[in-house]
Write a protein that holds these residues in place. Structure first.
Motif, PDB file in Angstrom:
ATOM      1  N   UNK A 485      41.946 -26.227   1.995  1.00 50.97           N
ATOM      2  CA  UNK A 485      41.067 -25.375   1.195  1.00 50.97           C
ATOM      3  C   UNK A 485      39.822 -24.931   1.962  1.00 50.97           C
ATOM      4  N   UNK A 486      39.717 -25.286   3.249  1.00 48.15           N
ATOM      5  CA  UNK A 486      38.549 -24.853   3.997  1.00 48.15           C
ATOM      6  C   UNK A 486      38.787 -24.841   5.495  1.00 48.15           C
ATOM      7  N   UNK A 487      38.176 -23.874   6.174  1.00 47.37           N
ATOM      8  CA  UNK A 487      38.232 -23.762   7.634  1.00 47.37           C
ATOM      9  C   UNK A 487      36.843 -23.408   8.153  1.00 47.37           C
ATOM     10  N   UNK A 488      36.504 -23.946   9.302  1.00 48.53           N
ATOM     11  CA  UNK A 488      35.250 -23.538   9.925  1.00 48.53           C
ATOM     12  C   UNK A 488      35.418 -22.171  10.586  1.00 48.53           C
ATOM     13  N   UNK A 550      33.645 -33.105  -3.742  1.00 47.37           N
ATOM     14  CA  UNK A 550      34.129 -33.086  -2.363  1.00 47.37           C
ATOM     15  C   UNK A 550      34.178 -34.499  -1.791  1.00 47.37           C
ATOM     16  N   UNK A 551      33.194 -35.318  -2.119  1.00 48.54           N
ATOM     17  CA  UNK A 551      33.193 -36.701  -1.629  1.00 48.54           C
ATOM     18  C   UNK A 551      34.412 -37.451  -2.152  1.00 48.54           C
ATOM     19  N   UNK A 552      34.808 -37.180  -3.379  1.00 45.29           N
ATOM     20  CA  UNK A 552      35.993 -37.824  -3.941  1.00 45.29           C
ATOM     21  C   UNK A 552      37.255 -37.427  -3.166  1.00 45.29           C
ATOM     22  N   UNK A 553      37.303 -36.180  -2.722  1.00 49.78           N
ATOM     23  CA  UNK A 553      38.461 -35.730  -1.945  1.00 49.78           C
ATOM     24  C   UNK A 553      38.549 -36.486  -0.619  1.00 49.78           C
ATOM     25  N   UNK A 554      37.399 -36.714   0.026  1.00 48.26           N
ATOM     26  CA  UNK A 554      37.394 -37.477   1.277  1.00 48.26           C
ATOM     27  C   UNK A 554      37.823 -38.921   1.037  1.00 48.26           C
ATOM     28  N   UNK A 555      37.350 -39.489  -0.044  1.00 53.80           N
ATOM     29  CA  UNK A 555      37.694 -40.886  -0.346  1.00 53.80           C
ATOM     30  C   UNK A 555      39.188 -41.037  -0.595  1.00 53.80           C
ATOM     31  N   UNK A 556      39.793 -40.058  -1.256  1.00 53.75           N
ATOM     32  CA  UNK A 556      41.244 -40.129  -1.507  1.00 53.75           C
ATOM     33  C   UNK A 556      42.023 -40.013  -0.198  1.00 53.75           C
ATOM     34  N   UNK A 557      41.523 -39.184   0.726  1.00 52.58           N
ATOM     35  CA  UNK A 557      42.181 -39.061   2.028  1.00 52.58           C
ATOM     36  C   UNK A 557      42.209 -40.410   2.737  1.00 52.58           C
ATOM     37  N   UNK A 558      41.067 -41.082   2.770  1.00 58.78           N
ATOM     38  CA  UNK A 558      40.987 -42.369   3.462  1.00 58.78           C
ATOM     39  C   UNK A 558      41.787 -43.446   2.741  1.00 58.78           C
ATOM     40  N   UNK A 559      41.906 -43.304   1.439  1.00 57.20           N
ATOM     41  CA  UNK A 559      42.627 -44.297   0.644  1.00 57.20           C
ATOM     42  C   UNK A 559      44.139 -44.165   0.793  1.00 57.20           C
ATOM     43  N   UNK A 560      44.646 -42.918   0.827  1.00 59.06           N
ATOM     44  CA  UNK A 560      46.091 -42.691   0.809  1.00 59.06           C
ATOM     45  C   UNK A 560      46.684 -42.354   2.167  1.00 59.06           C
ATOM     46  N   UNK A 561      45.856 -42.169   3.175  1.00 62.35           N
ATOM     47  CA  UNK A 561      46.362 -41.753   4.473  1.00 62.35           C
ATOM     48  C   UNK A 561      46.188 -42.879   5.478  1.00 62.35           C
ATOM     49  N   UNK A 569      34.365 -41.442   6.525  1.00 62.89           N
ATOM     50  CA  UNK A 569      34.116 -40.197   5.805  1.00 62.89           C
ATOM     51  C   UNK A 569      33.188 -39.298   6.614  1.00 62.89           C
ATOM     52  N   UNK A 570      32.208 -39.905   7.266  1.00 60.86           N
ATOM     53  CA  UNK A 570      31.254 -39.136   8.060  1.00 60.86           C
ATOM     54  C   UNK A 570      31.939 -38.444   9.238  1.00 60.86           C
ATOM     55  N   UNK A 571      32.910 -39.130   9.836  1.00 63.19           N
ATOM     56  CA  UNK A 571      33.601 -38.545  10.978  1.00 63.19           C
ATOM     57  C   UNK A 571      34.461 -37.355  10.556  1.00 63.19           C
ATOM     58  N   UNK A 572      35.152 -37.482   9.422  1.00 63.58           N
ATOM     59  CA  UNK A 572      35.937 -36.361   8.913  1.00 63.58           C
ATOM     60  C   UNK A 572      35.040 -35.178   8.579  1.00 63.58           C
ATOM     61  N   UNK A 573      33.904 -35.461   7.971  1.00 64.76           N
ATOM     62  CA  UNK A 573      32.993 -34.375   7.619  1.00 64.76           C
ATOM     63  C   UNK A 573      32.432 -33.701   8.865  1.00 64.76           C
ATOM     64  N   UNK A 678      40.226 -30.056   4.633  1.00 60.13           N
ATOM     65  CA  UNK A 678      39.643 -28.940   5.369  1.00 60.13           C
ATOM     66  C   UNK A 678      39.992 -29.123   6.840  1.00 60.13           C
ATOM     67  N   UNK A 679      39.798 -28.077   7.620  1.00 64.87           N
ATOM     68  CA  UNK A 679      40.106 -28.156   9.047  1.00 64.87           C
ATOM     69  C   UNK A 679      38.948 -27.618   9.864  1.00 64.87           C
TER      70      UNK A 679
END
Length: 742
Positions: A485-488, A550-561, A569-573, A678-679
Motif C-alpha cells: 500500500x505504499x512506495x517511497x 500503521x503501527x498495528x500493521x507493523x506489529x502484525x508483520x513482526x508477529x506473523x512473519x 519496527x524501527x528498522x522496517x519503518x 510498504x516498500x
C-alpha cells in the motif's frame, strides 16, 4: 499483370502468361520513371519520377485518357536532355532525331493503346530528390504508400481511390533511399553508402540502422524470419530476425539490381548487371514469435510467457531497441489473439512504445449498470542478464523444482501474462462485467522516460479509469501473501566537480592544485551525518507522522512473519516510511592509475522520499545546500549538479473498499489474510496514473521474497503464478460487484 517503368517515360503493362504488352501509360515532362507499384484493391498505378513527383493513374478510368501523341521520350526536352557544355550540339540533335524515328517505328509496330497521365494526377515536388522506390503497405492508418527518395527521406501517404495525402515524413540523412521492404510492420530502407535503416510502421520511429554493405543497397527482399539485401558491391546478405548476418553470397560478378522471393518463399531470385538471373534454394523455417502464438491445446499462460521471455527486451541500451519493439509487438499480438483490442502507443522521446490493450465488458450488463473501468499497469522491459552467471539461459524460460527461471518471469512479464489471461478467461466465459484496459510500458527499468507526457497525450484513448491494478513487487517471505500500500519516491542526481586542468601526475602536481576528488569527498561528507541523518535543510520537515493504525500493521508483520524476527519496527519503518540519502558511486576521469590526480570527479546519489515531502522542494534544497558547501571550500574547481530522474512517493488507503476486496480474494486463495506492507523502492507510474485519472491504485505482489528480481537466476514459483491469475480473475469480478452496488 506485370508493370515495368523505364527512362523512356512510359509504364508498360504486360500479360504475364503471353508476355505481350497490353497497353502503355505515358507521361510528359517528368524525366525517368524510377519506380512503379500497382494497388489491386484500388486498381491504381503509382509511379515515382526523376523530377521528384509521384504520379497516380486509375486504371478503371484509363479509357478516358487514351492518346495518340508520342510519349515524352520521342520529344527533345530542354530540361532532361540539355546539352553538356563540352558536347557537340549537332551530335545531340542528330541523336534525338534518330530516337524519334526509332520510337515512331516501334509505335507503328506495336498494336497497343496508349494512355496519358494528366496533370491532375501528378503530385509535384513530392520529395526533394528523385523518387527511387515505392512500396504499398497497411498499418493502423489504413492502406498506405511509402516513397523513398534521393533526399534521404521516406514519406508515408494515405491512399484512397481518388486521393493521396501525406501522413508522415520519416526523416533520414543525406544518403538517398534506393529500395524499400516490409516485414512484420518493420520498414527496411536500403540507402546509398550501404546502410539499411529500420523504422516501425506503427509508431513511425527509427529503431535501428545496419551498416550492411560497402556500397549502395539497391535491393531488399523480406521473408517471414529474415531479410535479404543486395548491393552495388556485388554481394547478397541474409539477416536473421535479430539482424545478425547469416550468409553472404558472392556468386554474381556485377551489381545486384533486384531481389525477390518465390510465392512459397523457398527460392530467392536475384538479378544483376552481369546479365544473369540466379535462383537460390533457401530455408525460411525458423521459428517466428510474431506469428500466431496461441496453440489450440496448451496452457496459454505458460506458452505465451515462454515465447515472450525469448525476447531480450532490455531498456536503456540502444542495441536492444529493435528487440524491445519486437517484444511490444509480440504482446500486442497476445492481446489480439486473446480477444482484446490493442495498439502500440509511441513514446514522444523515441523510447520503447507503450502497449495498450482493452477487453470490453459484456454489453447486456453495461446497459443495466454503470460498468467499472479498470486499468492494469505493468512493464515488459527487463534488466540485462549475464549468461555466465546463471545456471540456465536467462532468455529461455526453464522449469525446475516447481519454479520458472528466466529474465522477466517475476519482473514483470510473468504477472502481466497472468493478468491478461485472467481477463481473457472472464471474457470467454461471458463473465467480464468491467471494462479492463492494460497499459504496459517498455521503459520502467529506465526511469519511465516519456511516460508522463505520453499518457497525457493519449488520455482519451485510455479512457475513464476507476481503479488501477498492478503486480510489480514481492512478498516479505516465501510463505505469507502480501498487499503493498505504499512506495517511497526517488530523486536520482549527479554531482560533478571538475578542474580546468587536464589529468595530472600526483608526484609532479600534488599539493600545488585544487583536486576535484578531494573537494567531492568534502561535499559528500557534509550531506549525511555519522548516524545516517540527512543534513539537507528542511529534509524531514513534512514527513507524515505515524498513526496508530500503521503501527498495528507493523506489529502484525513482526508477529506473523518468522523471517522478520530479527527486524525491529524501527528498522522496517526506516526502510519503508522514512526518507534516506545514498551515495552510490564516484567515478573519476583519467586512466585507472593510483598516481593520477583526476581532473573530474562525478558522484551518483539518490534521495528516497516519503509522504508528505514535496519532490520539487527537496530538489531545490539539495541543490542550494550542495552549492553552499562547495562555495565554503574556496576551491578553483567547478561544480555541476544534474537531476537525472525523479519519481514521487505513493501511499494507498488499506481501509478503502478496493483494498478490502483484494484482501478477501487473497485470503480466499491462500487461506490466510495478507500482510499490508510498504516498500522502499519506487514505481514512477503509480501516483502519476492516480493523479491523471483520479483513480485508486491497488498493488498485488505475486512473487516471493526469493524470486531474485534484477539478480542472477530470477525465478517465480509456478504455484504463485497460477494463483496470481486466479486472484486477478476473482478480484475483477468482485470489484465489478462493488460498482454495481454503488
Amino acid at each position: 499483370m506485370l508493370f515495368s517503368s523505364s527512362g523512356d517515360c512510359t509504364v508498360r503493362v504486360w500479360d504475364v502468361d503471353t508476355l505481350k504488352c497490353l497497353y502503355v501509360i505515358q507521361v510528359c515532362d517528368v524525366g525517368d520513371l524510377f519506380s512503379v507499384v500497382y494497388c489491386d484493391e484500388l486498381d491504381t498505378v503509382y509511379i515515382g519520377c526523376q523530377n521528384t513527383s509521384i504520379l497516380r493513374f486509375d486504371l478503371s478510368t484509363k479509357e478516358n485518357h487514351q492518346t495518340h501523341n508520342l510519349p515524352y521520350s520521342c520529344n527533345y526536352s530542354k530540361f532532361f536532355d540539355n546539352i553538356p557544355p563540352t558536347t557537340n550540339a549537332c551530335e545531340i540533335i542528330s541523336s534525338v532525331e534518330e530516337e524519334e524515328i526509332d520510337a515512331k517505328i516501334c509505335a507503328e509496330q506495336e498494336n497497343v493503346c496508349r494512355y496519358e497521365v494528366h496533370v491532375c494526377m501528378i503530385y509535384m515536388n513530392s520529395h526533394d530528390g528523385y523518387v527511387y522506390s515505392l512500396l504499398l503497405g497497411e498499418n493502423k492508418d489504413g492502406r498506405i504508400l511509402l516513397s523513398g527518395s534521393g533526399d534521404g527521406d521516406v514519406k508515408v501517404w494515405s491512399i484512397t481511390k481518388n486521393s493521396m495525402e501525406l501522413l508522415k515524413v520519416l526523416k533520414g540523412t543525406d544518403a538517398g533511399i534506393l529500395t524499400l521492404a516490409i516485414q512484420d510492420e518493420l520498414l527496411f530502407c536500403g540507402a546509398q553508402g550501404g546502410d539499411i535503416k529500420i523504422y516501425d510502421l506503427e509508431t513511425y520511429h527509427h529503431i535501428r540502422s545496419l551498416m550492411a554493405h560497402d556500397d549502395d543497397v539497391l535491393a531488399l527482399a523480406a521473408g517471414d524470419n529474415c531479410l535479404f539485401s543486395g548491393s552495388a558491391d556485388g554481394t547478397i546478405k541474409r539477416w536473421n530476425k535479430t539482424f545478425e548476418i547469416l550468409n553472404t553470397y558472392k556468386d554474381h560478378t556485377g551489381i545486384i539490381l533486384s531481389l525477390t522471393l518465390s510465392p512459397n518463399k523457398s527460392l530467392l531470385i536475384s538479378g544483376a548487371n552481369d546479365q544473369l538471373i540466379k535462383f537460390w534454394d533457401i530455408n525460411l523455417t525458423d521459428d517466428n514469435c510474431q506469428e500466431a502464438i496461441i496453440p489450440e491445446t496448451s496452457d496459454i499462460m505458460l506458452y505465451a510467457l515462454k515465447k515472450w521471455i525469448l525476447l531480450r527486451t532490455v531498456s536503456g541500451k540502444p542495441k536492444y531497441l529493435e528487440e524491445c519493439f519486437r517484444g511490444a509487438k509480440f504482446l500486442k499480438n497476445v492481446f489480439i489473439q486473446l480477444g482484446a483490442e490493442s495498439e502500440l502507443i509511441p513514446i514522444a522521446t523515441g523510447q520503447n512504445p507503450l502497449v495498450f490493450g482493452k477487453f470490453n465488458g459484456i454489453s447486456d450488463f453495461k446497459q443495466q449498470h454503470k460498468q467499472l473501468n479498470i486499468l492494469v499497469y505493468g512493464h515488459y522491459d527487463v534488466i540485462d542478464a549475464d549468461k555466465t552467471k546463471w545456471f540456465t539461459n536467462p532468455f529461455e524460460m526453464t522449469a525446475k523444482d516447481g519454479y520458472l527461471y528466466g529474465r522477466g518471469v517475476t519482473d514483470n512479464k510473468g504477472p502481466m501474462i497472468a493478468a491478461i489471461c485472467a481477463v481473457s478467461e472472464l471474457q470467454q466465459e461471458k463473465k467480464l462485467k468491467a471494462n479492463v484496459s492494460f497499459l504496459i510500458e517498455g521503459e520502467e527499468e529506465n526511469g519511465s522516460i516519456g511516460f508522463d507526457k505520453t499518457v497525457e497525450k493519449f488520455k482519451n484513448l485510455i479512457g475513464e479509469v476507476d481503479v488501477i491494478l498492478l503486480s510489480n513487487s514481492y512478498w516479505l517471505d516465501d510463505v505469507t501473501p502480501c498487499l503493498t500500500y505504499g512506495l517511497r519516491g526517488v530523486i536520482l542526481a549527479t554531482i560533478e566537480i571538475s578542474s580546468e586542468e587536464s589529468d595530472l601526475h600526483s608526484g609532479m602536481q600534488g599539493g600545488a592544485v585544487s583536486q576535484p576528488l578531494n573537494d567531492m569527498i568534502q561535499v559528500l561528507a557534509k550531506l549525511v551525518s555519522e548516524d545516517n541523518y540527512v543534513l539537507i535543510p528542511g529534509f524531514y520537515n513534512n514527513v507524515r507522522p505515524i498513526t496508530s493504525y500503521e503501527e498495528q500493521l507493523y506489529e502484525r508483520i513482526l508477529e506473523l512473519n518468522p523471517s522478520k524476527s530479527s527486524e525491529t519496527k524501527e528498522k522496517l519503518m526506516s526502510k519503508w516510511r522514512y526518507p534516506s540519502f545514498t551515495i552510490h558511486k564516484i567515478d573519476v576521469s583519467g586512466p585507472n592509475n593510483v598516481t593520477i590526480i583526476p581532473r573530474k570527479a562525478e558522484a551518483s546519489v539518490s534521495m528516497r522520499i516519503v509522504p508528505d515531502q514535496d519532490i520539487d522542494d527537496i530538489v531545490k534544497s539539495f541543490k542550494e545546500f550542495v552549492k553552499e558547501i562547495f562555495s565554503e571550500l574556496r576551491t578553483k574547481n567547478n561544480l555541476r549538479i544534474e537531476i537525472n530522474n525523479k519519481a514521487d512517493w505513493w501511499l494507498g488507503d488499506p481501509t478503502n473498499q478496493y483494498f478490502k476486496a483484494a484482501e478477501q480474494v487473497i485470503k480466499q486463495e491462500w487461506g490466510v489474510k495478507p500482510l499490508y506492507i510498504r516498500e522502499g523502492g519506487s514505481i514512477p507510474a503509480i501516483k502519476l496514473l492516480e493523479r491523471k485519472f483520479d483513480a485508486v491504485a491497488i498493488h498485488l505482489p505475486m512473487g516471493q521474497s526469493t524470486d531474485q528480481a534484477h539478480l542472477n537466476n530470477e525465478r517465480i514459483r509456478l504455484k504463485n503464478l497460477q494463483a496470481g491469475k486466479r486472484i486477478f480473475k476473482n478480484l475483477i469480478s468482485k470489484l465489478s460487484e462493488i460498482k454495481k452496488e454503488n
